[in-house]
Design a protein around this motif. Structure first.
Motif, mmCIF file in Angstrom:
data_model
loop_
_atom_site.group_PDB
_atom_site.id
_atom_site.type_symbol
_atom_site.label_atom_id
_atom_site.label_comp_id
_atom_site.label_asym_id
_atom_site.label_seq_id
_atom_site.Cartn_x
_atom_site.Cartn_y
_atom_site.Cartn_z
ATOM 1 N N LEU A 26 -6.609 47.107 13.834
ATOM 2 C CA LEU A 26 -5.145 47.135 13.925
ATOM 3 C C LEU A 26 -4.453 47.313 12.578
ATOM 4 N N LEU A 30 -0.488 47.097 11.628
ATOM 5 C CA LEU A 30 -0.008 46.030 10.748
ATOM 6 C C LEU A 30 0.768 46.594 9.563
ATOM 7 N N VAL A 96 4.022 41.893 18.702
ATOM 8 C CA VAL A 96 3.585 42.404 17.400
ATOM 9 C C VAL A 96 3.831 41.366 16.310
ATOM 10 N N LEU A 99 0.777 39.164 15.337
ATOM 11 C CA LEU A 99 -0.469 39.727 14.809
ATOM 12 C C LEU A 99 -0.925 39.137 13.480
#
Length: 214
Positions: A26, A30, A96, A99
């Motif tokens: 990811l 990010l 999100v 994360l």
């Protein structure tokens, strides 16, 4: 004995491998989120806060910032509904903003699956039974998350969290993980009813006694 071995040994090893792999996979998302938060909301990019973790020990949780820093005349932050921007709501709707907690998992503050970590100031209000939620590491997702997330009340969250402590196993974690995916994609239970986020826990809603069925 098998459940104890998983909870104390294998669960942590899976957390390390899983969080490291997800951080790598990811990383483009990010980095993009970091750039957009900086552009839309400015600095700081990350929101950090003291939360209670394993055995009631406090740690600093990491999230992407989703609100402005607007304050009133007394210097106090405005209510969430005034500080949560459209962009911030988008981050929250798709989870999100959560994360960066993969870093908390990697360094051992959290687990991929476990009770959500509440703010440190709540610790002094817990009953003995409610404090049992800290017998395992807090998680990015958990049993209470897949059973209603922020659409359920505080006391129900405590009941579900203690249930998870008593039923922690590889199969339980897999079940929660599989249920988490459609909930995140469906953006279910992100906020409490009539609230921009989740109201603060002011007092006990009811005694913590019953256990939910599987």
């Amino acid at each position: 004995m098998r459940g104890i071995t998983y909870k104390n040994v294998w669960k942590r090893l899976l957390d390390i491998m899983g969080s490291f792999s997800l951080l790598v996979i990811l990383s483009p998302l990010l980095l993009a989120a970091m750039a957009l938060v900086r552009l839309k909301l400015g600095s700081p990019i990350f929101f950090t806060q003291e939360r209670l973790g394993l055995n009631g020990q406090s740690f600093r949780i990491w999230k992407f910032r989703s609100m402005t820093n607007c304050v009133d005349e007394a210097g106090e932050f405005l209510p969430d509904e005034y500080r949560l921007t459209r962009f911030g709501k988008l981050l929250r709707d798709w989870s999100v903003d959560e994360l960066p907690q993969l870093w908390n998992v990697l360094i051992g503050d959290m687990s991929l699956i476990g009770p959500r970590p509440f703010i440190a100031e709540y610790g002094s209000r817990y009953t003995t039974e409610q404090m049992r939620r800290h017998e395992v590491r807090p998680g990015i997702s958990g049993w209470a998350q897949v059973m209603g997330r922020n659409s359920i009340g505080w006391n129900q969250k405590f009941i579900l969290d203690v249930w998870y402590v008593d039923h922690c196993s590889l199969m339980t974690d897999i079940k929660i993980l599989l249920r988490t995916i459609p909930i995140v994609l469906g953006r279910a239970g992100v906020t409490a009813e009539n609230h921009a986020t989740m109201p603060k826990w002011v007092e006990h809603e009811a005694p913590l006694e019953d256990r939910p069925a599987e």
